[in-house]
Design a protein around this motif. Structure first.
Motif, short mmCIF file in Angstrom:
data_model
loop_
_atom_site.label_atom_id
_atom_site.label_comp_id
_atom_site.label_asym_id
_atom_site.label_seq_id
_atom_site.Cartn_x
_atom_site.Cartn_y
_atom_site.Cartn_z
N VAL A 76 0.83 -1.20 0.00
CA VAL A 76 0.00 0.00 0.00
C VAL A 76 0.86 1.25 0.00
N PHE A 77 1.86 1.29 0.86
CA PHE A 77 2.67 2.50 0.98
C PHE A 77 3.66 2.66 -0.16
N LYS A 78 3.80 1.66 -1.00
CA LYS A 78 4.57 1.82 -2.22
C LYS A 78 3.75 2.48 -3.31
N TYR A 79 2.46 2.52 -3.11
CA TYR A 79 1.55 3.11 -4.08
C TYR A 79 1.55 4.62 -3.88
N ARG A 80 2.35 5.32 -4.63
CA ARG A 80 2.59 6.75 -4.41
C ARG A 80 1.31 7.57 -4.53
N GLU A 81 0.46 7.21 -5.45
CA GLU A 81 -0.75 7.99 -5.66
C GLU A 81 -1.66 7.93 -4.43
N LEU A 82 -1.64 6.82 -3.71
CA LEU A 82 -2.45 6.70 -2.51
C LEU A 82 -1.97 7.65 -1.43
N LEU A 83 -0.66 7.73 -1.23
CA LEU A 83 -0.10 8.62 -0.22
C LEU A 83 -0.37 10.08 -0.56
N ARG A 84 -0.25 10.42 -1.84
CA ARG A 84 -0.52 11.80 -2.24
C ARG A 84 -2.00 12.15 -2.02
N GLY A 87 -2.77 12.90 1.65
CA GLY A 87 -2.46 14.28 2.01
C GLY A 87 -3.49 15.25 1.46
N ASN A 88 -3.97 14.99 0.24
CA ASN A 88 -5.01 15.85 -0.33
C ASN A 88 -6.27 15.83 0.51
N SER A 89 -6.68 14.65 0.96
CA SER A 89 -7.91 14.54 1.76
C SER A 89 -7.77 15.27 3.08
N ILE A 90 -6.60 15.18 3.70
CA ILE A 90 -6.39 15.90 4.96
C ILE A 90 -6.53 17.41 4.74
N MET A 91 -5.92 17.90 3.66
CA MET A 91 -5.99 19.33 3.36
C MET A 91 -7.42 19.75 3.03
N LEU A 227 -14.40 12.42 -8.33
CA LEU A 227 -14.58 11.60 -9.53
C LEU A 227 -15.19 12.41 -10.68
N VAL A 228 -16.07 13.36 -10.36
CA VAL A 228 -16.80 14.10 -11.39
C VAL A 228 -16.11 15.41 -11.74
N TYR A 229 -15.58 16.13 -10.74
CA TYR A 229 -15.13 17.50 -10.95
C TYR A 229 -13.62 17.66 -11.04
N LEU A 230 -12.87 16.58 -10.95
CA LEU A 230 -11.42 16.67 -11.07
C LEU A 230 -10.94 15.85 -12.25
N ARG A 231 -10.04 16.44 -13.02
CA ARG A 231 -9.42 15.74 -14.14
C ARG A 231 -7.98 15.38 -13.82
N ASP A 232 -7.32 16.23 -13.06
CA ASP A 232 -5.92 16.00 -12.68
C ASP A 232 -5.87 14.98 -11.54
N ARG A 233 -5.25 13.84 -11.77
CA ARG A 233 -5.18 12.80 -10.75
C ARG A 233 -4.34 13.22 -9.55
N ASN A 234 -3.48 14.18 -9.71
CA ASN A 234 -2.70 14.67 -8.58
C ASN A 234 -3.56 15.38 -7.54
N LEU A 235 -4.78 15.77 -7.92
CA LEU A 235 -5.70 16.46 -7.01
C LEU A 235 -6.73 15.52 -6.39
N TYR A 236 -6.71 14.25 -6.78
CA TYR A 236 -7.72 13.32 -6.30
C TYR A 236 -7.66 13.17 -4.78
N PRO A 237 -8.83 13.14 -4.10
CA PRO A 237 -8.84 12.82 -2.67
C PRO A 237 -8.66 11.32 -2.46
N LEU A 238 -8.44 10.95 -1.23
CA LEU A 238 -8.16 9.56 -0.88
C LEU A 238 -9.28 8.61 -1.30
N ALA A 286 -7.44 4.16 5.40
CA ALA A 286 -8.42 5.18 5.00
C ALA A 286 -9.39 5.55 6.11
N THR A 287 -9.80 4.57 6.92
CA THR A 287 -10.82 4.83 7.94
C THR A 287 -10.23 5.15 9.31
N GLY A 288 -8.93 4.99 9.47
CA GLY A 288 -8.30 5.25 10.77
C GLY A 288 -8.62 6.63 11.34
N PRO A 289 -8.41 7.71 10.60
CA PRO A 289 -8.70 9.04 11.15
C PRO A 289 -10.15 9.23 11.54
#
Length: 312
Positions: A76-84, A87-91, A227-238, A286-289
């Protein structure tokens, strides 16, 4: 004095009938069963996330971890997109909760004023939005036209005000903050803004905590907006990334694989095992927080429900 108190206690114990005792026993057993049904799935996910993948596939993980292994967490933690996206979801959650609480309390304060002209009309406008909406396509076009499409602000601002939460906050202000404070403040020359920031907000810590939990959990679990309003995957929430992983367990568009096509059968079987345990690890991460937030803020939930049950 102590002797009379002891006699009173003994009399109170004798007054408990057998039917009451049976009720208490049945009630206790029933709630234990309900608690087990709620907590066991969470416990199973946790122990499965640290168990050996072979033991999970064989169905041996029931009451305790079998063959302690952290291979799923490593994957899981090797999956870079998940970690990014984490952080997006926290912000997104932190910014959205602050904005939502501020706007909700401002609207609730205005609607709680007894002499506010047009109060009934504004109440009607707010309540109307609880039952009727423009639909997905008009909303999408509006977000695009005002420049929020494919920006972090669309996640932060979409759904930032809940009419139900606003009514709960309005009821709290009406029932918990005496109107005499408002009258005294006006006599002293305070404006509405001074009264709101110096008196209403400090006395509204309970409802602020309730709103923080409600808005925070809602925003943290939101996957559809990204899923609907974002095109850039770097902005995706968790949750948007999590949905993709749990649904497919395949590659992301950046080429970072969770489960890739292997050259031989043994490697493919091994990847399947890791993917199996990785699903549990993803759920824990994902559900820990949210679980921690519920544990610390649980005492405010009952207060929030009771506030909403009052007439106002």
């Amino acid at each position: 004095m102590s002797a009379s108190a002891g006699m009173a206690v003994r009399k109170s114990k004798k007054r408990i009938s057998k039917s009451d005792q049976v009720f208490h026993i049945v009630n206790t057993v029933l709630w234990i069963v309900i608690m087990f049904m709620i907590l066991y799935p969470l416990y199973l996910v946790i122990i499965a996330s640290v168990s050996d993948p072979d033991a999970i596939i064989r169905g041996e993980v029931v009451w305790h971890p079998v063959g302690i292994s952290f291979r799923g967490y490593e994957a899981v933690f090797k999956y870079r997109e998940l970690l990014r996206s984490y952080g997006n979801s926290i912000m997104y959650t932190f910014a959205s909760v602050i904005i939502s609480i501020f706007v909700t309390l401002l609207a609730a304060y205005v609607l709680s004023r007894p002499k506010f002209k047009g109060k009934a009309l504004f109440n009607l406008f707010f309540i109307f939005t609880m039952f009727f909406g423009g639909g997905l396509i008009p909303t999408f076009l509006t977000m695009r036209d005002i420049g929020l499409y494919n920006t972090p602000w669309v996640i932060v601002l979409m759904g930032s005000v809940s009419v139900w939460n606003m009514m709960v906050a309005r009821t709290f202000i009406q029932t918990s903050i005496p109107h005499s404070l408002y009258e005294a403040s006006m006599i002293d020359g305070a404006s509405h803004f001074s009264y709101f920031f110096k008196i209403v907000l400090p006395l509204s810590k309970t409802i602020i905590a309730v709103l923080a939990v409600y808005y925070g959990v809602s925003k943290w679990n939101d996957y559809f907006t990204g899923l609907v309003y974002l095109r850039d995957r770097n902005l995706y929430p968790l949750q948007t990334i999590l949905r993709e992983i749990l649904a497919t367990l395949q590659v992301d568009k950046s080429g970072d694989y969770m489960m890739s096509m292997m050259d031989n059968v043994e490697s493919m079987v091994e990847a399947t095992k890791v993917a199996q345990v990785a699903k549990y690890c993803i759920i824990v991460v994902a559900t820990g927080p949210v679980v921690i937030l519920y544990a610390f803020m649980q005492k405010y939930f009952e207060k929030g429900v009771m506030i909403g049950s009052l007439k106002g």
